[in-house]
Design an enzyme around this catalytic site. Structure first.
Site, PDB file in Angstrom:
ATOM      1  N   GLU A   1       0.825  -1.208   0.000  1.00 12.84           N
ATOM      2  CA  GLU A   1       0.000   0.000   0.000  1.00 12.84           C
ATOM      3  C   GLU A   1       0.863   1.262   0.000  1.00 12.84           C
ATOM      4  OE1 GLU A   1      -3.045  -0.038  -0.559  1.00 12.84           O
ATOM      5  OE2 GLU A   1      -3.672  -2.075  -0.055  1.00 12.84           O
TER       6      GLU A   1
ATOM      7  N   CYS B   1      -8.500  -1.445   7.942  1.00 14.09           N
ATOM      8  CA  CYS B   1      -7.083  -1.510   7.544  1.00 14.09           C
ATOM      9  C   CYS B   1      -6.515  -0.117   7.298  1.00 14.09           C
ATOM     10  CB  CYS B   1      -6.914  -2.380   6.296  1.00 14.09           C
ATOM     11  SG  CYS B   1      -7.135  -4.131   6.658  1.00 14.09           S
TER      12      CYS B   1
ATOM     13  N   HIS C   1      -1.660  -5.520   2.031  1.00  9.45           N
ATOM     14  CA  HIS C   1      -2.869  -6.345   1.935  1.00  9.45           C
ATOM     15  C   HIS C   1      -2.527  -7.678   1.276  1.00  9.45           C
ATOM     16  CE1 HIS C   1      -6.010  -3.070   2.638  1.00  9.45           C
ATOM     17  NE2 HIS C   1      -6.489  -4.110   3.291  1.00  9.45           N
TER      18      HIS C   1
HETATM   19  N1  PCA Z   1      -9.085  -6.340   6.147  1.00  9.82           N
HETATM   20  C1  PCA Z   1      -9.987  -5.220   6.359  1.00  9.82           C
HETATM   21  C2  PCA Z   1      -9.982  -4.984   7.845  1.00  9.82           C
HETATM   22  C3  PCA Z   1      -9.339  -6.182   8.453  1.00  9.82           C
HETATM   23  C4  PCA Z   1      -8.733  -6.909   7.329  1.00  9.82           C
HETATM   24  O1  PCA Z   1      -8.038  -7.914   7.420  1.00  9.82           O
HETATM   25  C5  PCA Z   1      -9.659  -4.002   5.512  1.00  9.82           C
HETATM   26  O2  PCA Z   1      -9.107  -4.152   4.411  1.00  9.82           O
HETATM   27  O3  PCA Z   1      -9.951  -2.878   5.930  1.00  9.82           O
END
Ligand code: PCA
Length: 228
Positions: A90, A153, A185
């Site tokens: 990210e 997140c 992610h």
């Molecule tokens: N993914 C979510 C919140 C927790 C997770 O593992 C997100 O992308 O916000």
């Protein structure tokens, strides 16, 4: 006393299962991946892995406590991104909570700032291009992502970068420690939904990403942008 920089750990966090995929499988791949690296020594620094609750506010407070407790040399938070097929480095955290579904405590903030009065966004301080290339070089899918969304997140990513930015302000007269931080992610695991990535690939990719973050002072300049 805070550990010396040379022995400071690497803090990696994952999230608790959430939403439909989490309820069905009881799994969040981000926690599975960081848990696999717990205790491993990467570039001379031991990995501390922790699971954060998928709850606005509570997760970020827990992260801040972990940073205070471990005084890490590097902090990378991970989360699940259903629908993505590659490990996503990210680039940016934005100062907005806008939840499309309730979190694990039923909270669903809409259009509210993560930090009232905070800057609109923070960039990751990880060498994301070098990390992407290093992951791809071992045959695991990786990409730069231009948005971490507006759910828990992004919320934790923003609070992480905000905390690290505050830490840089001299308070003790000592030179501030530059602690890098960012967010990754990961896709679903097999059985959670499609597309998916085997856990072994995620762990191998994460290991090389962490090593690259520790060993690369200046990120490389190669496009990671989308064309639209
Ligand atoms: N993914 C979510 C919140 C927790 C997770 O593992 C997100 O992308 O916000």
């Amino acid at each position: 006393m805070a550990p010396r920089r040379s022995t400071a750990p690497i803090l990696l966090t994952g999230f608790a299962p959430f939403g439909e995929a989490g309820q069905i499988t009881g799994i969040n791949p981000s926690w599975q991946a960081v848990r696999a690296l717990q205790g491993e020594v990467i570039e001379g620094h031991a990995v501390v892995a922790a699971e954060l609750p998928t709850v606005f506010g509570v997760a970020a407070d827990a992260l801040q406590r972990l940073i205070g407790q471990h005084q890490p040399a590097l902090v990378i938070c991970l989360g699940q991104a259903g629908g993505r097929k590659a490990i996503s480095l990210e680039r940016v955290a934005v100062n907005i909570d806008d939840a499309s579904q309730p979190d694990n405590q039923g909270q669903q903030p809409i259009d509210s700032p993560v930090v009232v009065g905070g800057p609109a966004a923070y960039f990751s301080t990880l060498p994301i291009k070098a990390m992407r290339d290093a992951i791809q070089a071992i045959g695991v899918a990786a990409e730069i992502s231009q948005t971490a969304g507006t759910y828990v997140c992004n919320h934790v990513f923003y609070r992480l970068m905000h905390a690290l930015a505050q830490d840089k302000k001299p308070m003790t007269g000592q030179p501030p420690a530059e602690v890098r931080g960012g967010f990754i992610h990961v896709p679903y695991l097999p059985g959670q939904g499609m597309p998916c990535m085997p856990l072994d690939d995620m762990v191998r990719g994460l290991r090389v990403a962490v090593a690259t973050a520790m060993s690369t002072s200046q990120d490389i300049r190669r496009s990671g942008g989308a064309t639209h």
